[in-house]
Design an enzyme around this catalytic site. Structure first.
Site, PDB file in Angstrom:
ATOM      1  CB  SER A 128      24.286  -1.936  71.032  1.00  0.00           C
ATOM      2  OG  SER A 128      24.555  -3.309  70.828  1.00  0.00           O
ATOM      3  CE1 TYR A 153      27.414  -0.739  66.947  1.00  0.00           C
ATOM      4  CE2 TYR A 153      27.103  -2.610  68.421  1.00  0.00           C
ATOM      5  CZ  TYR A 153      26.574  -1.595  67.650  1.00  0.00           C
ATOM      6  OH  TYR A 153      25.215  -1.422  67.583  1.00  0.00           O
TER       7      TYR A 153
END
Length: 323
Positions: A128, A153
């Protein structure tokens, strides 16, 4: 070829699965169908697949279930593994970090370790742009240290990269991390801004605009994402090179959030009531991908304009949500 796609009922996973089926491959698709958002959207993505040109097998599996996962690997002997399954969402990771440990750490290790044993040609997995955090220079380059994540995350995704790099070094695996940048398009996640804005426009409701609208995102249309994923998968240069690599997959052209909202408003012929708020915890102000490395491997540069991408997204949104 026999290809495993995890997270196949997710946004990117659905489109990657369809592309591989269109190319005539045998796709074994895995998804846990969890309830982070309404699973009906995941069921509908699966239902919408055209399987006429390839072979398709769907299995509902939690990737932390190593026993079941091992049986799948032993049965199919995959040529490639495309690991897209993960617990998504920056903000939710602040509320429920345990879910991220389960899916993004335990689940990731299970499939990485089984790939080590069964030796597919290439193990590709979703990382990501969130790993870059606040301190990275613009545009984001893969050589950044990325050692200061601003969300849990992001920490799990960076951990995945380090785990894969170690396995590549120790066991001779070919592994590639794909750092996705703000993907949008048909069948998108309902917790992400494009659908939140489009839903509000359809219903005539207001929206929350964080950091007072002072944000830029490297919005990347789903078809451009998928084209790059598939080109990287069986890339002869990448496989011959071996080891572990990280690649940005983005448009390389950040867009002001207010411009994105403006195009949504234009598509629905409405001016949204906007509540301007401070930045949310875990958010970064700008995402901006340096795609030089990606283009050197794929010889492909994302070409879908924001106007075209939003038009296609809105057409799907109106059809699916009944606008």
């Amino acid at each position: 070829m026999s290809i495993l796609v995890t997270g196949s009922a997710g946004f990117i996973g659905h489109h990657v699965t369809q592309k591989l089926l269109n190319q005539g491959h045998h796709v074994v698709a895995i998804d846990s169908l969890n309830s982070y958002y309404d699973p009906q959207l995941k069921f509908d993505r699966n239902k919408a697949l055209d399987t006429s040109q390839g072979q398709y097998e769907f299995l509902q599996v939690d990737l932390a279930d190593r026993i079941t996962l091992r049986k799948i690997f032993e049965k199919h002997r995959f040529d490639f593994v495309i690991h897209l399954a993960a617990q998504a969402g920056v903000r939710y990771s602040i509320e429920n970090p345990q879910a991220y440990m389960h899916s993004n750490m335990d689940g990731f290790f299970s499939i990485l370790d089984l790939a080590k044993e069964h030796k597919p040609k290439h193990f590709i997995y979703a990382s990501s742009s969130s790993v870059y955090g606040m301190d990275s220079k613009q545009p984001f380059n893969e050589d950044e240290a990325c050692d200061n994540p601003v969300s849990f995350y992001a920490a799990t995704k960076r951990s995945n990269e380090l785990m894969a790099a170690a396995y590549s070094n120790l066991y001779g695996m070919v592994t590639t991390a794909l750092r996705f940048f703000t993907v949008y398009g048909p069948w998108g996640r309902p917790d992400m801004a494009p659908i939140l804005f489009a839903n509000a426009a359809m219903k005539g409701e207001g929206i929350k605009v964080f950091n007072n609208g002072d944000q830029k995102r490297d919005f990347t249309y789903i078809d451009d994402i998928v084209e790059n994923v598939v080109r990287i998968m069986d890339n002869e240069k990448r496989i011959a090179e071996g080891g572990h690599q990280i690649m940005n997959i983005g448009n390389g052209s950040p867009v002001n959030l207010m411009d994105f909202i403006g195009l949504i408003e234009k598509s629905y012929d409405i001016e949204l009531n906007k509540e301007y708020l401070p930045a949310q915890q875990g958010d970064v102000k700008v995402t901006y991908a340096d795609t030089t490395k990606l283009e050197s491997y794929t010889e492909f540069k994302p070409s879908t304009s924001l106007e075209t991408g939003i038009a296609r997204f809105v057409e799907w949104h109106k059809s699916y949500y009944g606008g």
